[in-house]
Write a protein that holds these residues in place. Structure first.
Motif, PDB file in Angstrom:
ATOM      1  N   HIS A   1       0.814  -1.217   0.000  1.00  0.00           N
ATOM      2  CA  HIS A   1       0.000   0.000   0.000  1.00  0.00           C
ATOM      3  C   HIS A   1       0.858   1.282   0.000  1.00  0.00           C
ATOM      4  N   PRO A   2       1.694   1.421  -1.009  1.00  0.00           N
ATOM      5  CA  PRO A   2       2.455   2.681  -1.113  1.00  0.00           C
ATOM      6  C   PRO A   2       1.539   3.818  -1.539  1.00  0.00           C
ATOM      7  N   ALA A   3       1.986   5.053  -1.325  1.00  0.00           N
ATOM      8  CA  ALA A   3       1.189   6.208  -1.747  1.00  0.00           C
ATOM      9  C   ALA A   3       1.132   6.299  -3.257  1.00  0.00           C
ATOM     10  N   ALA A   4       2.205   5.927  -3.967  1.00  0.00           N
ATOM     11  CA  ALA A   4       2.240   5.927  -5.423  1.00  0.00           C
ATOM     12  C   ALA A   4       3.441   5.114  -5.862  1.00  0.00           C
ATOM     13  N   ILE A   5       3.348   4.578  -7.084  1.00  0.00           N
ATOM     14  CA  ILE A   5       4.459   3.834  -7.671  1.00  0.00           C
ATOM     15  C   ILE A   5       4.875   4.552  -8.947  1.00  0.00           C
ATOM     16  N   LEU A   6       6.134   4.903  -9.041  1.00  0.00           N
ATOM     17  CA  LEU A   6       6.683   5.579 -10.215  1.00  0.00           C
ATOM     18  C   LEU A   6       7.586   4.586 -10.926  1.00  0.00           C
ATOM     19  N   ILE A   7       7.219   4.239 -12.168  1.00  0.00           N
ATOM     20  CA  ILE A   7       7.978   3.254 -12.937  1.00  0.00           C
ATOM     21  C   ILE A   7       8.781   3.993 -13.990  1.00  0.00           C
ATOM     22  N   ASP A   8      10.132   3.941 -13.838  1.00  0.00           N
ATOM     23  CA  ASP A   8      11.033   4.645 -14.755  1.00  0.00           C
ATOM     24  C   ASP A   8      11.834   3.616 -15.543  1.00  0.00           C
TER      25      ASP A   8
ATOM     26  N   ASN B   1       5.430  18.938 -23.365  1.00  0.00           N
ATOM     27  CA  ASN B   1       4.734  17.843 -24.050  1.00  0.00           C
ATOM     28  C   ASN B   1       3.448  17.415 -23.344  1.00  0.00           C
ATOM     29  N   ASN B   2       2.832  18.371 -22.646  1.00  0.00           N
ATOM     30  CA  ASN B   2       1.560  18.119 -21.965  1.00  0.00           C
ATOM     31  C   ASN B   2       1.662  17.059 -20.870  1.00  0.00           C
ATOM     32  N   TYR B   3       2.850  16.901 -20.305  1.00  0.00           N
ATOM     33  CA  TYR B   3       3.043  15.945 -19.223  1.00  0.00           C
ATOM     34  C   TYR B   3       3.701  16.650 -18.049  1.00  0.00           C
ATOM     35  N   LEU B   4       3.426  16.111 -16.857  1.00  0.00           N
ATOM     36  CA  LEU B   4       4.143  16.556 -15.675  1.00  0.00           C
ATOM     37  C   LEU B   4       5.507  15.875 -15.617  1.00  0.00           C
ATOM     38  N   SER B   5       6.413  16.437 -14.783  1.00  0.00           N
ATOM     39  CA  SER B   5       7.665  15.729 -14.528  1.00  0.00           C
ATOM     40  C   SER B   5       7.372  14.549 -13.614  1.00  0.00           C
ATOM     41  N   PRO B   6       8.231  13.519 -13.599  1.00  0.00           N
ATOM     42  CA  PRO B   6       7.942  12.329 -12.772  1.00  0.00           C
ATOM     43  C   PRO B   6       7.698  12.660 -11.311  1.00  0.00           C
ATOM     44  N   ALA B   7       8.552  13.497 -10.713  1.00  0.00           N
ATOM     45  CA  ALA B   7       8.363  13.830  -9.299  1.00  0.00           C
ATOM     46  C   ALA B   7       7.058  14.579  -9.083  1.00  0.00           C
ATOM     47  N   ALA B   8       6.710  15.519  -9.992  1.00  0.00           N
ATOM     48  CA  ALA B   8       5.472  16.285  -9.854  1.00  0.00           C
ATOM     49  C   ALA B   8       4.256  15.379  -9.995  1.00  0.00           C
ATOM     50  N   ALA B   9       4.322  14.457 -10.986  1.00  0.00           N
ATOM     51  CA  ALA B   9       3.193  13.544 -11.187  1.00  0.00           C
ATOM     52  C   ALA B   9       3.008  12.625  -9.985  1.00  0.00           C
TER      53      ALA B   9
ATOM     54  N   LYS C   1      20.022   2.178 -12.313  1.00  0.00           N
ATOM     55  CA  LYS C   1      21.101   3.141 -12.103  1.00  0.00           C
ATOM     56  C   LYS C   1      21.371   3.946 -13.359  1.00  0.00           C
ATOM     57  N   GLU C   2      21.311   3.284 -14.510  1.00  0.00           N
ATOM     58  CA  GLU C   2      21.634   3.957 -15.760  1.00  0.00           C
ATOM     59  C   GLU C   2      20.708   5.138 -16.009  1.00  0.00           C
ATOM     60  N   ARG C   3      19.457   4.992 -15.628  1.00  0.00           N
ATOM     61  CA  ARG C   3      18.492   6.072 -15.831  1.00  0.00           C
ATOM     62  C   ARG C   3      18.456   7.047 -14.654  1.00  0.00           C
ATOM     63  N   ASN C   4      19.332   6.825 -13.675  1.00  0.00           N
ATOM     64  CA  ASN C   4      19.416   7.697 -12.503  1.00  0.00           C
ATOM     65  C   ASN C   4      18.042   7.865 -11.853  1.00  0.00           C
ATOM     66  N   SER C   5      17.371   6.751 -11.689  1.00  0.00           N
ATOM     67  CA  SER C   5      15.999   6.779 -11.179  1.00  0.00           C
ATOM     68  C   SER C   5      15.931   7.273  -9.735  1.00  0.00           C
ATOM     69  N   ALA C   6      17.025   7.122  -8.979  1.00  0.00           N
ATOM     70  CA  ALA C   6      17.010   7.574  -7.590  1.00  0.00           C
ATOM     71  C   ALA C   6      16.833   9.082  -7.488  1.00  0.00           C
ATOM     72  N   ALA C   7      17.121   9.810  -8.567  1.00  0.00           N
ATOM     73  CA  ALA C   7      16.947  11.264  -8.540  1.00  0.00           C
ATOM     74  C   ALA C   7      15.483  11.638  -8.351  1.00  0.00           C
ATOM     75  N   HIS C   8      14.564  10.824  -8.856  1.00  0.00           N
ATOM     76  CA  HIS C   8      13.139  11.111  -8.657  1.00  0.00           C
ATOM     77  C   HIS C   8      12.798  11.093  -7.171  1.00  0.00           C
ATOM     78  N   SER C   9      13.340  10.113  -6.464  1.00  0.00           N
ATOM     79  CA  SER C   9      13.050  10.019  -5.032  1.00  0.00           C
ATOM     80  C   SER C   9      13.660  11.196  -4.277  1.00  0.00           C
TER      81      SER C   9
END
Length: 679
Positions: free
Chosen positions: A94-101, A207-215, A277-285
């Motif tokens: 039950h996380p608040a949201a899941i961000l898949i990068d 492009n009519n999208y939010l940034s990952p952290a904002a979304a 790691k390659e996509r630096n996904s930890a930056a979203h967190s």
């Protein structure tokens, strides 16, 4: 010396001009090419970030990496069916949201349906065993359905390109199953972009999208809109990095060893990012946590102006200090200035979260100072050679190294300094012109000057002038000398001893020529005070000399030695500095002498004499004598003269002969005046 008096100043000016040219180039480079200086700013940011590590007050996100600990992410290791199981396990917490990068631009190569021709998808009315094969992309879409999932847009979708209806990318069903879609930021990710920047868009302008952290924040907290306080005009924010960030990163493989309760404890109520790691996904967190807590960093426009002004100011401090006070003082003063600027930058980073780069200003300042020093060092050898040529005969080999080690002390154009000036004169030298032939006169003069010059150079004095039976010198210039008055006094007493040796050596020969010591005594005067010292010669005629009242006083005082009854006299200022020498005040100076100091003293010996019991007793009675003379108590003065005679050494009797003559003359003058008045 073939150079003019301003040789050292010209070389300092040359070094300053070259350093200023470098400073101008560095300033223009900063103005015209900011990318060059950005590397310095990144280094400063990394340094401050390392020093001021901050633990987040409240962690709102976690990152799950699909990489192995020692091996990067490989799509073949993670079929989308396996990814679906991971998302189900995460969703059960039950996380608040899941961000898949992740990149969903291509069909899963491990999916059985990936090997079936695409046209079979249209054979819906014809049963086929191939159509019943598992579809990993469909499994993943089913796993994310009905969950709070944010997908990072595939580049094809992000760039707004038309979708071929015959080829349906796997992203389309995933997009339909997800709750929200975010764009992949163009900066702040990948090995070629800055890891500090994060593009945060809350207005769907890209492009009519939010940034990952904002979304993710909007999905997790629908009733609150998070807007960073510090954001550039391009929507970029600057993130802090900390060693504590690794505590918020999990590896998917590690979740296998955790129970459902443990996973729920880690992920419940938090925003979970799944990536690599390659996509630096930890930056979203990191962005999610720092935006929510308001701890992002900022680099306002005024910081660039401040850094530019600091570059000029720090460099100016170095150059001015080097030109005025020397190399060691320049580094000391400049280091204090740089440390102060670094402290200001550290304060702004630690307290205000504002990034000021001290590295570029400090680096330019140090480089300009090093360039100044290098230029000065290149010409220093020539300076030292010129000074050695000019001062070798004036200072001697013993004191010359002190001068060459710090040539900036020499201000040949002129300087004012307190000195002790010695003037020695061979009285009666002119009478030898007709008594000695040419060779004998020259030999006698040379022997006298060489012997007395050795005494001056032995005490590191500077020879002012010599010739015609006289020599003058001074101390405390061009090099500072502690105890310079004592050095001058020691030289004076040594000169008298040397003259006695000269007389004794040539006594018989000189007597045959009609010369003896009594006819040509050595008279010496030492005066202390402020004087102007510099090269008074021309461009090709080096003449380093002292000018001032103490110079003129020594010439006047030397004429008083005969009346005072002692060949070595010093002025009152010199006597006050000689606490460890035996000195006695002599008869008052004649009123007609242009003498700035109205008292003169006889220099009788060094500390061994000054602190002897006999001299201390004599000194006490002598003080009473001078007091009686000053008050014109002549009868008391005569009595004290007799007392002092009994206490004084035989060779000091001339001093009291002079006092007796001085007193008797005034008694006679008084009696004559009284008799004339009576008539």
């Amino acid at each position: 010396m073939s150079e003019s008096a301003r040789v050292l100043q010209r070389r300092r000016t040359l070094a300053s001009v070259i350093a200023v040219i470098f400073l101008v180039i560095a300033a223009l480079l900063r103005l015209t090419n900011p990318q060059v200086t950005q590397n310095f700013a990144d280094t400063s940011l990394a340094a401050f970030n390392y020093v001021f590590q901050t633990r987040p007050a409240e962690v709102q996100s976690k990152t799950i990496l699909l990489d192995e600990r020692k091996r990067p992410y490989n799509a073949l290791d993670w079929p989308r069916s396996k990814l679906a199981r991971l998302i189900k396990k995460v969703g059960a917490a039950h996380p608040a949201a899941i961000l898949i990068d992740l990149d969903f631009g291509k069909i899963d190569p491990t999916s059985p349906r990936a090997h079936v021709p695409e046209y079979l998808a249209d054979l819906k009315n014809y049963p086929s065993p191939l159509s019943s094969l598992p579809d990993h992309d469909a499994i993943l879409a089913k796993a994310i359905r009905n969950k709070s999932v944010v997908l990072v847009a595939h580049p094809i979708i992000q760039n707004g390109l038309a979708i071929n209806t015959q080829v349906v990318p796997p992203f389309l069903p995933l997009r339909e199953a997800s709750t929200a879609v975010a764009f992949r930021p163009a900066s702040g990710f990948g090995p070629v972009n800055s890891d500090w920047l994060y593009q945060y868009d809350v207005s769907m302008a890209t492009n009519n999208y939010l940034s990952p952290a904002a979304a993710a924040l909007e999905l997790a907290y629908p009733n609150h809109k998070f807007v960073p306080k510090r954001q550039s005009s391009r929507g970029e924010i600057i993130l802090r990095q900390s060693v504590f960030d690794s505590a918020n990163v999990l590896y998917a493989k590690d979740l296998r060893a955790l129970s459902r309760t443990q996973i729920a404890h880690l992920l419940e109520g938090r925003i979970v990012t799944i990536g690599t790691k390659e996509r630096n996904s930890a930056a979203h967190s990191r962005a999610i946590d720092q935006i929510k807590q308001g701890t992002t960093l900022a680099r306002p426009l005024w910081t660039g102006r401040l850094e530019f002004m600091a570059t000029l100011a720090l460099s100016a401090i170095f150059l001015i200090a080097a030109s005025a006070y020397g190399i060691h003082a320049a580094y000391t003063i400049g280091s204090v200035a740089i440390a102060s600027f670094i402290a200001l930058a550290a304060y702004q980073f630690r307290i205000q979260g504002i990034i000021i780069d001290p590295l570029y200003p400090a680096g330019v300042a140090l480089a300009s100072a090093t360039l100044w020093i290098s230029t000065y060092a290149v010409t220093l050898r020539q300076d030292q050679l010129l000074l050695a040529i000019g001062f070798r005969k004036l200072l001697g080999e013993r004191a010359l190294p002190d001068l060459l080690n710090e040539p900036e002390q020499v201000r040949l154009e002129g300087m004012e300094r307190r000195i002790s000036f010695l003037h020695a004169k061979l009285d009666g030298f002119r009478n030898l012109y007709d008594k000695l032939n040419t060779e004998e006169l020259i030999e006698l003069s040379r022997g006298f000057l060489e012997a007395q010059s050795e005494q001056v150079l032995a005490q590191k004095g500077t020879i002012n002038r010599r010739g015609r039976g006289q020599i003058s010198a001074f101390w405390n210039a061009p090099v500072y000398q502690p105890g310079y008055t004592a050095h001058a006094s020691k030289t004076a007493t040594a000169m008298l001893s040397a003259m006695d040796a000269i007389h004794e050596k040539n006594r018989l020969e000189l007597i045959q020529k009609g010369y003896n010591a009594l006819e040509m005594p050595l008279k010496i005067a030492v005066c202390s005070g402020k004087a102007k010292i510099g090269n008074i010669g021309g461009a090709k005629d080096f003449r380093y000399a002292a000018l001032g009242n103490c110079v003129e006083d020594s010439e006047e005082l030397i004429n008083h030695t005969s009346q005072a009854g002692w060949p070595l006299l010093i002025c009152h200022h010199t006597a006050m500095d000689l606490q460890e020498f035996a000195v006695l005040e002599v008869i008052p100076l004649p009123m007609h002498l242009a003498f700035t100091c109205k008292k003169a003293h006889a220099l009788l010996g060094d500390a061994s004499t000054a602190f002897s019991e006999e001299f201390l007793i004599l000194k006490k009675h002598h003080a009473k004598l001078t007091s009686a003379v000053s008050t014109r108590d002549w009868q008391v003065a005569l009595e004290l003269i007799e007392i002092c005679r009994r206490k004084a050494r035989l060779d000091w009797q001339g001093i009291y002969d002079a006092f007796e003559q001085h007193v008797t003359e005034h008694i006679a003058l008084t009696e004559f005046t009284q008799a004339e008045a009576a008539e």
